[in-house]
Scaffold this motif. Sequence first.
Motif, PDB file in Angstrom:
ATOM      1  N   ASN A 198      70.751  92.750  -3.750  1.00  0.00           N
ATOM      2  CA  ASN A 198      72.033  92.442  -3.100  1.00  0.00           C
ATOM      3  C   ASN A 198      71.988  92.619  -1.594  1.00  0.00           C
ATOM      4  OD1 ASN A 198      73.427  92.358  -5.773  1.00  0.00           O
ATOM      5  ND2 ASN A 198      72.747  94.474  -5.743  1.00  0.00           N
ATOM      6  N   SER A 199      70.886  93.117  -1.077  1.00  0.00           N
ATOM      7  CA  SER A 199      70.807  93.432   0.357  1.00  0.00           C
ATOM      8  C   SER A 199      69.351  93.569   0.756  1.00  0.00           C
ATOM      9  CB  SER A 199      71.532  94.748   0.643  1.00  0.00           C
ATOM     10  OG  SER A 199      70.838  95.809   0.012  1.00  0.00           O
ATOM     11  N   GLY A 200      69.159  93.722   2.069  1.00  0.00           N
ATOM     12  CA  GLY A 200      67.811  93.905   2.581  1.00  0.00           C
ATOM     13  C   GLY A 200      67.242  95.266   2.211  1.00  0.00           C
ATOM     14  N   THR A 201      68.051  96.287   2.370  1.00  0.00           N
ATOM     15  CA  THR A 201      67.541  97.633   2.125  1.00  0.00           C
ATOM     16  C   THR A 201      67.080  97.796   0.668  1.00  0.00           C
ATOM     17  OG1 THR A 201      67.947  99.918   2.806  1.00  0.00           O
ATOM     18  CG2 THR A 201      69.679  98.883   1.490  1.00  0.00           C
ATOM     19  N   GLU A 202      67.785  97.151  -0.248  1.00  0.00           N
ATOM     20  CA  GLU A 202      67.365  97.203  -1.658  1.00  0.00           C
ATOM     21  C   GLU A 202      66.056  96.455  -1.896  1.00  0.00           C
ATOM     22  OE1 GLU A 202      70.651  96.379  -4.642  1.00  0.00           O
ATOM     23  OE2 GLU A 202      71.623  96.047  -2.722  1.00  0.00           O
ATOM     24  N   SER A 208      60.205 100.518  13.934  1.00  0.00           N
ATOM     25  CA  SER A 208      60.535  99.540  12.890  1.00  0.00           C
ATOM     26  C   SER A 208      61.960  99.770  12.399  1.00  0.00           C
ATOM     27  CB  SER A 208      59.569  99.710  11.717  1.00  0.00           C
ATOM     28  OG  SER A 208      59.695 101.016  11.174  1.00  0.00           O
ATOM     29  N   PHE A 209      62.465  98.800  11.673  1.00  0.00           N
ATOM     30  CA  PHE A 209      63.739  98.978  10.976  1.00  0.00           C
ATOM     31  C   PHE A 209      63.649  98.314   9.611  1.00  0.00           C
ATOM     32  CE2 PHE A 209      67.947  97.821   9.511  1.00  0.00           C
ATOM     33  CZ  PHE A 209      68.630  99.010   9.675  1.00  0.00           C
ATOM     34  N   HIS A 210      63.951  99.086   8.566  1.00  0.00           N
ATOM     35  CA  HIS A 210      63.862  98.521   7.222  1.00  0.00           C
ATOM     36  C   HIS A 210      65.119  98.755   6.395  1.00  0.00           C
ATOM     37  CE1 HIS A 210      59.681  97.432   7.812  1.00  0.00           C
ATOM     38  NE2 HIS A 210      59.418  98.657   8.229  1.00  0.00           N
ATOM     39  N   GLY A 211      66.134  99.419   6.959  1.00  0.00           N
ATOM     40  CA  GLY A 211      67.364  99.598   6.199  1.00  0.00           C
ATOM     41  C   GLY A 211      67.840 101.030   6.174  1.00  0.00           C
ATOM     42  N   ARG A 212      68.998 101.247   5.540  1.00  0.00           N
ATOM     43  CA  ARG A 212      69.696 102.535   5.636  1.00  0.00           C
ATOM     44  C   ARG A 212      69.698 103.354   4.360  1.00  0.00           C
ATOM     45  NH1 ARG A 212      71.558 103.908  10.789  1.00  0.00           N
ATOM     46  NH2 ARG A 212      72.242 102.061  11.902  1.00  0.00           N
ATOM     47  N   MET A 222      55.434  96.574   7.360  1.00  0.00           N
ATOM     48  CA  MET A 222      55.862  96.240   8.736  1.00  0.00           C
ATOM     49  C   MET A 222      56.679  94.956   8.747  1.00  0.00           C
ATOM     50  SD  MET A 222      52.631  94.503  10.601  1.00  0.00           S
ATOM     51  CE  MET A 222      51.177  95.203   9.880  1.00  0.00           C
ATOM     52  N   GLU A 223      57.479  94.819   9.802  1.00  0.00           N
ATOM     53  CA  GLU A 223      58.142  93.546  10.066  1.00  0.00           C
ATOM     54  C   GLU A 223      57.129  92.632  10.748  1.00  0.00           C
ATOM     55  OE1 GLU A 223      62.159  94.873  12.072  1.00  0.00           O
ATOM     56  OE2 GLU A 223      60.718  96.494  11.882  1.00  0.00           O
ATOM     57  N   THR A 224      57.120  91.368  10.383  1.00  0.00           N
ATOM     58  CA  THR A 224      56.211  90.434  11.053  1.00  0.00           C
ATOM     59  C   THR A 224      56.654  90.275  12.511  1.00  0.00           C
ATOM     60  OG1 THR A 224      56.162  89.296   8.915  1.00  0.00           O
ATOM     61  CG2 THR A 224      55.026  88.235  10.750  1.00  0.00           C
ATOM     62  N   GLY A 271      62.682  93.441  14.603  1.00  0.00           N
ATOM     63  CA  GLY A 271      63.992  92.959  15.034  1.00  0.00           C
ATOM     64  C   GLY A 271      64.803  94.021  15.738  1.00  0.00           C
ATOM     65  N   GLU A 272      65.406  94.923  14.959  1.00  0.00           N
ATOM     66  CA  GLU A 272      66.301  95.946  15.525  1.00  0.00           C
ATOM     67  C   GLU A 272      65.601  96.775  16.600  1.00  0.00           C
ATOM     68  OE1 GLU A 272      69.529  96.038  14.255  1.00  0.00           O
ATOM     69  OE2 GLU A 272      68.868  94.367  13.015  1.00  0.00           O
ATOM     70  N   GLY A 273      64.307  96.981  16.432  1.00  0.00           N
ATOM     71  CA  GLY A 273      63.553  97.816  17.367  1.00  0.00           C
ATOM     72  C   GLY A 273      63.411  97.206  18.754  1.00  0.00           C
ATOM     73  N   LEU A 328      55.161  92.779   4.002  1.00  0.00           N
ATOM     74  CA  LEU A 328      55.743  92.217   5.222  1.00  0.00           C
ATOM     75  C   LEU A 328      57.241  92.063   5.034  1.00  0.00           C
ATOM     76  CD1 LEU A 328      53.095  89.574   6.392  1.00  0.00           C
ATOM     77  CD2 LEU A 328      53.487  91.897   7.249  1.00  0.00           C
ATOM     78  N   ASP A 329      57.991  92.695   5.932  1.00  0.00           N
ATOM     79  CA  ASP A 329      59.446  92.638   5.899  1.00  0.00           C
ATOM     80  C   ASP A 329      59.893  91.419   6.712  1.00  0.00           C
ATOM     81  OD1 ASP A 329      62.159  92.906   6.229  1.00  0.00           O
ATOM     82  OD2 ASP A 329      62.120  95.043   6.723  1.00  0.00           O
ATOM     83  N   GLU A 330      60.328  90.396   6.000  1.00  0.00           N
ATOM     84  CA  GLU A 330      60.794  89.145   6.638  1.00  0.00           C
ATOM     85  C   GLU A 330      62.300  89.007   6.477  1.00  0.00           C
ATOM     86  OE1 GLU A 330      58.867  85.893   7.463  1.00  0.00           O
ATOM     87  OE2 GLU A 330      57.033  87.028   7.842  1.00  0.00           O
ATOM     88  N   ILE A 331      62.970  90.145   6.345  1.00  0.00           N
ATOM     89  CA  ILE A 331      64.415  90.125   6.127  1.00  0.00           C
ATOM     90  C   ILE A 331      65.128  89.436   7.290  1.00  0.00           C
ATOM     91  CG2 ILE A 331      66.454  91.637   6.037  1.00  0.00           C
ATOM     92  CD1 ILE A 331      64.689  93.534   4.257  1.00  0.00           C
ATOM     93  N   GLN A 332      64.663  89.707   8.513  1.00  0.00           N
ATOM     94  CA  GLN A 332      65.297  89.082   9.675  1.00  0.00           C
ATOM     95  C   GLN A 332      64.508  87.882  10.193  1.00  0.00           C
ATOM     96  OE1 GLN A 332      67.125  90.443  14.010  1.00  0.00           O
ATOM     97  NE2 GLN A 332      66.798  91.929  12.429  1.00  0.00           N
ATOM     98  N   CYS A 333      63.183  87.980  10.204  1.00  0.00           N
ATOM     99  CA  CYS A 333      62.380  86.926  10.841  1.00  0.00           C
ATOM    100  C   CYS A 333      62.036  85.798   9.880  1.00  0.00           C
ATOM    101  CB  CYS A 333      61.121  87.519  11.470  1.00  0.00           C
ATOM    102  SG  CYS A 333      59.995  88.287  10.286  1.00  0.00           S
ATOM    103  N   ALA A 339      66.086  88.809   3.119  1.00  0.00           N
ATOM    104  CA  ALA A 339      67.537  88.956   2.854  1.00  0.00           C
ATOM    105  C   ALA A 339      68.256  88.107   3.898  1.00  0.00           C
ATOM    106  CB  ALA A 339      67.971  90.415   2.896  1.00  0.00           C
ATOM    107  N   LYS A 340      69.097  88.733   4.726  1.00  0.00           N
ATOM    108  CA  LYS A 340      69.856  88.051   5.790  1.00  0.00           C
ATOM    109  C   LYS A 340      70.111  86.553   5.534  1.00  0.00           C
ATOM    110  CE  LYS A 340      69.721  91.433   9.408  1.00  0.00           C
ATOM    111  NZ  LYS A 340      68.890  92.602   9.078  1.00  0.00           N
ATOM    112  N   ALA A 341      69.265  85.640   6.033  1.00  0.00           N
ATOM    113  CA  ALA A 341      69.579  84.209   5.909  1.00  0.00           C
ATOM    114  C   ALA A 341      69.253  83.628   4.534  1.00  0.00           C
ATOM    115  CB  ALA A 341      68.851  83.412   6.987  1.00  0.00           C
TER     116      ALA A 341
HETATM  117  C1  LIG Z   1      68.686  93.943   8.463  1.00  0.00           C
HETATM  118  C2  LIG Z   1      67.325  94.385   8.106  1.00  0.00           C
HETATM  119  C3  LIG Z   1      67.093  95.213   6.991  1.00  0.00           C
HETATM  120  C4  LIG Z   1      68.197  95.789   6.154  1.00  0.00           C
HETATM  121  O1  LIG Z   1      68.962  94.788   5.516  1.00  0.00           O
HETATM  122  P1  LIG Z   1      70.430  95.161   4.962  1.00  0.00           P
HETATM  123  O2  LIG Z   1      70.861  93.898   4.269  1.00  0.00           O
HETATM  124  O3  LIG Z   1      71.268  95.494   6.145  1.00  0.00           O
HETATM  125  O4  LIG Z   1      70.276  96.289   4.033  1.00  0.00           O
HETATM  126  C5  LIG Z   1      65.783  95.532   6.688  1.00  0.00           C
HETATM  127  N1  LIG Z   1      64.757  95.066   7.415  1.00  0.00           N
HETATM  128  C6  LIG Z   1      64.952  94.263   8.489  1.00  0.00           C
HETATM  129  C7  LIG Z   1      63.766  93.764   9.251  1.00  0.00           C
HETATM  130  C8  LIG Z   1      66.238  93.913   8.876  1.00  0.00           C
HETATM  131  O5  LIG Z   1      66.420  93.154   9.956  1.00  0.00           O
END
Ligand SMILES: *Cc1c(COP(=O)(O)O)cnc(C)c1O
Length: 395
Positions: free
Chosen positions: A103-107, A137-141, A189-191, A194-196, A222-227, A251-253
């Motif tokens: 349901n989300s990126g963090t999951e 890095s940023f991977h969620g909360r 890692m994020e490819t 983003g947040e960083g 590879l975390d492609e949630i944003q990229c 996730a995201k898009a």
């Molecule tokens: C936004 C983001 C997350 C977390 O996604 P949420 O849907 O907010 O839980 C994880 N990794 C990256 C790279 C993000 O940009």
Amino acid sequence: MKTEDIMQETDEYVLHTYNRFPVAFDRGEGVHLYDTDGKEYLDFAAGIAVFGLGYGNREYNDALKDQIDRIIHTSNLYYNVPMAEAARKVVQSCGMSKVFFTNSGTEAIEGAIKAARKYAWLRDGSSDHEIIAMKHSFHGRSLGALSVTGNTSYQEPFKPLIGGIRFAEFNNLKSVEENISSKTCAVIMETVQGEGGIYPAEREFLRGVRKLCDEHDMLLILDEIQCGMGRTGSLWAWQEYGVQPDIMTCAKALGCGVPVGCFVLNEKAAARSLVPGDHGSTYGGNPLATRAVSTVFDLFEKNHIVDHVKELTPYLEQKLDELVAKHDFLAARRGRGFMQGLVVTGRLVGEIIGNALKHGLVVISAGSDVIRLVPPLIIEKEDIDEMIRRLEASF
Ligand SMILES: *Cc1c(COP(=O)(O)O)cnc(C)c1O
């Protein structure tokens, strides 16, 4: 409801974990947003890199309405059409093997971590495996994702986090190598970070990490949630590097506005990790969410979204580079495709962003000193020109 009333009611009842800008958006059309007073904004944030297709896409909206009237939710105990179709499209888009919808990126990150730990547990039977993550890095909360997020101020109040996480320097292969032990099960890692602060992985770094993972039987996550989802000018950012992850998160898009994420496993990771009983989700990939995913993939293809990003990127980069050359307080531009950052020195990013809103431009920050531009993927040259005008006005 007037904006002040909306703000007052929200602040009275919603837990204060965000400092919101004093704007209430009411509707969107294409790349424009309108607030409750009817004021128009050009959107270069897309709800934090979410609304790739832009607002009010007729086919997308109709598909979701049709799905709402048909069925919204059934649980993962049964089969449904949208999940089958969405899963095929996701898996075929990246040449991997199996997908799990969240349901989300963090999951999605939680699932990826569990899959990597299970893979290693099956490998050697021990349960003290380590994961190498990156600084900044940023991977969620959620607690697992927070544990691999390289930002101590996010982590500190919530310790103890999950154990066995080591942080390496991003784009420093030696630093990754130094953190490998016999217990390491994965590198995450994020490819493109983003947040960083919008830091793309360097080609040699990512290829080097891939090689280390192969040599030490560690999974590359590879975390492609944003990229991912076309943002960098290829559907998945890693496709530009000539490497493949073992596990990818998105996730995201992915659902362009409907809350949905996923993690995708290659054949090796899928064959030797999570099995029935290991992982689950009540909502995960429900028919409404996966209908969105499936429709997004169709519309990306039909409207050549990824090609469009690739074609327009040089123009966006040129315009931003001109801005950097012109204004002393802009130190640099970083990014790929429609994921760009302007590095600010000697001025507060938050102030510039607040000013931009007053001038009818929605942009966001990344890190402490970066203006982040992550527009809907359908912007045209005129929108870029208009963005530059409004951004300069807000300087
Ligand atoms: C936004 C983001 C997350 C977390 O996604 P949420 O849907 O907010 O839980 C994880 N990794 C990256 C790279 C993000 O940009």
